[in-house]
Design a protein around this motif. Structure first.
Motif, PDB file in Angstrom:
ATOM      1  N   LEU A 165       0.813  -1.219   0.000  1.00 59.63           N
ATOM      2  CA  LEU A 165       0.000   0.000   0.000  1.00 59.63           C
ATOM      3  C   LEU A 165       0.845   1.266   0.000  1.00 59.63           C
ATOM      4  CD1 LEU A 165      -2.886  -0.902   2.497  1.00 59.63           C
ATOM      5  CD2 LEU A 165      -2.889  -1.036   0.001  1.00 59.63           C
ATOM      6  N   GLY A 166       2.001   1.214   0.641  1.00 62.92           N
ATOM      7  CA  GLY A 166       2.826   2.418   0.761  1.00 62.92           C
ATOM      8  C   GLY A 166       3.768   2.594  -0.408  1.00 62.92           C
ATOM      9  N   LEU A 167       3.232   3.052  -1.523  1.00 66.89           N
ATOM     10  CA  LEU A 167       4.026   3.221  -2.742  1.00 66.89           C
ATOM     11  C   LEU A 167       4.431   4.680  -2.920  1.00 66.89           C
ATOM     12  CD1 LEU A 167       1.856   0.859  -4.961  1.00 66.89           C
ATOM     13  CD2 LEU A 167       4.121   0.371  -4.001  1.00 66.89           C
ATOM     14  N   ALA A 198       2.686  -3.033   5.792  1.00 60.57           N
ATOM     15  CA  ALA A 198       3.092  -2.852   7.181  1.00 60.57           C
ATOM     16  C   ALA A 198       1.991  -2.202   8.000  1.00 60.57           C
ATOM     17  CB  ALA A 198       4.365  -1.995   7.244  1.00 60.57           C
ATOM     18  N   ARG A 199       0.945  -1.727   7.334  1.00 60.34           N
ATOM     19  CA  ARG A 199      -0.175  -1.111   8.041  1.00 60.34           C
ATOM     20  C   ARG A 199      -0.992  -2.203   8.735  1.00 60.34           C
ATOM     21  NH1 ARG A 199      -2.398   2.877   3.196  1.00 60.34           N
ATOM     22  NH2 ARG A 199      -0.379   3.766   2.646  1.00 60.34           N
ATOM     23  N   GLU A 238      -7.425  -0.065   8.426  1.00 62.47           N
ATOM     24  CA  GLU A 238      -6.718  -0.115   7.135  1.00 62.47           C
ATOM     25  C   GLU A 238      -7.014  -1.434   6.419  1.00 62.47           C
ATOM     26  OE1 GLU A 238      -4.973   2.044   5.596  1.00 62.47           O
ATOM     27  OE2 GLU A 238      -4.391   3.580   7.044  1.00 62.47           O
ATOM     28  N   LYS A 239      -7.009  -2.531   7.180  1.00 58.96           N
ATOM     29  CA  LYS A 239      -7.314  -3.830   6.585  1.00 58.96           C
ATOM     30  C   LYS A 239      -8.737  -3.845   6.055  1.00 58.96           C
ATOM     31  CE  LYS A 239      -4.284  -6.343   9.779  1.00 58.96           C
ATOM     32  NZ  LYS A 239      -4.225  -7.381  10.832  1.00 58.96           N
ATOM     33  N   ALA A 240      -9.665  -3.358   6.879  1.00 63.77           N
ATOM     34  CA  ALA A 240     -11.066  -3.332   6.469  1.00 63.77           C
ATOM     35  C   ALA A 240     -11.258  -2.471   5.226  1.00 63.77           C
ATOM     36  CB  ALA A 240     -11.942  -2.819   7.612  1.00 63.77           C
ATOM     37  N   THR A 299      -0.046  -8.957   6.734  1.00 60.69           N
ATOM     38  CA  THR A 299       0.684  -7.898   7.418  1.00 60.69           C
ATOM     39  C   THR A 299       2.170  -8.236   7.522  1.00 60.69           C
ATOM     40  OG1 THR A 299      -1.291  -7.394   8.730  1.00 60.69           O
ATOM     41  CG2 THR A 299       0.800  -6.543   9.533  1.00 60.69           C
ATOM     42  N   LYS A 300       3.011  -7.253   7.213  1.00 57.01           N
ATOM     43  CA  LYS A 300       4.459  -7.406   7.386  1.00 57.01           C
ATOM     44  C   LYS A 300       4.800  -7.335   8.876  1.00 57.01           C
ATOM     45  CE  LYS A 300       5.402  -4.866   3.085  1.00 57.01           C
ATOM     46  NZ  LYS A 300       6.005  -3.651   2.506  1.00 57.01           N
TER      47      LYS A 300
END
Length: 232
Positions: free
Chosen positions: A57-59, A84-85, A90-92, A104-105
């Motif tokens: 997600l963190g691009l 990593a979130r 965030e997942k939902a 999840t990382k």
């Protein structure tokens, strides 16, 4: 090592994590390619023959959540979010926007491969026009045409709501369904977000299908997010 037919796109801007994922895919015989931007991901999905997307997600150019939204405007390609979130919201949000799963990382190669196998099973069923009206999971069976449910050889009595809920899970086996999504599918978009009603319905369903509802064999709770019917 068995060479596989599926083509996997890895979207990850962390060089070390990308190498780790690609190495794991190579060891399992998967075909893969990698990009490190959201724009690169969209271009690869449009131009290439991609069967599964592993999406961070963190691009650096824009958020991976936007990638999910854009892809879902025209494609049902499986998307496994790797991020990593770890916040439940965030997942939902990722799942509500159309992601199929969320990892999840940090994570192990074993868990990653298990999630990939689940996604590919879904892909093969869809590509093969999987339309069986009798679906099974271990000793639990549902007949979608006859609206019947069996546990072993015994037919279970289900209320209409319990049946609809179980059918929803069978149609999305292995996939995390958010509470919001389930409520919309069972009660309708205008119902609101009465999670207590869902918890009550789920408790009733579990009492009928689980040997021990406190340690469910079939439908597990994803804390803070929703529920998932086990596939593996």
């Amino acid at each position: 090592m068995h060479e596989r037919d599926e083509n996997i796109l890895v979207v990850e801007d962390d060089v070390q994590i990308c190498r780790f994922i690609c190495y794991a895919l190579k060891q399992e015989g998967y075909n893969y390619q990698s990009v490190d931007t959201a724009q690169g991901a969209l271009e690869s999905i449009v131009l290439g023959h991609i069967d599964l997307v592993l999406l961070d997600l963190g691009l650096p150019d824009f958020d991976g959540m936007e990638v999910i939204k854009k892809v879902r405007e025209w494609s049902e390609i499986p998307i496994l979010v790797i991020s990593a979130r770890d916040q439940d919201r965030e997942k939902a949000a990722a799942l509500d926007n159309g992601a199929d799963d969320f990892l999840t990382k940090p994570f192990s190669a074993t868990e990653l491969m298990a999630r990939i196998r689940v996604a590919i099973r879904h892909l093969r069923k869809n590509n093969g026009n999987y339309s069986s009206t009798v679906l099974t999971k271990d000793d639990l069976k549902i007949d979608l045409d006859k609206h019947l449910v069996y546990l072993g050889e015994s037919e279970l009595h289900m209320t209409p709501m319990e049946y609809n809920l179980l059918a929803l899970f069978f149609k999305n086996i292995g996939k995390v369904l958010t509470t919001r999504y389930i409520i919309q599918m069972i009660w309708g978009a205008g119902y609101g977000e009465d999670t207590q009603a869902l918890r009550t319905l789920m408790a009733g369903l579990r009492r009928k299908i689980e040997a021990n509802p406190a340690k469910p064999q079939y439908i597990v709770t994803e804390i803070g997010v929703g529920y998932r019917m086990k596939d593996i």
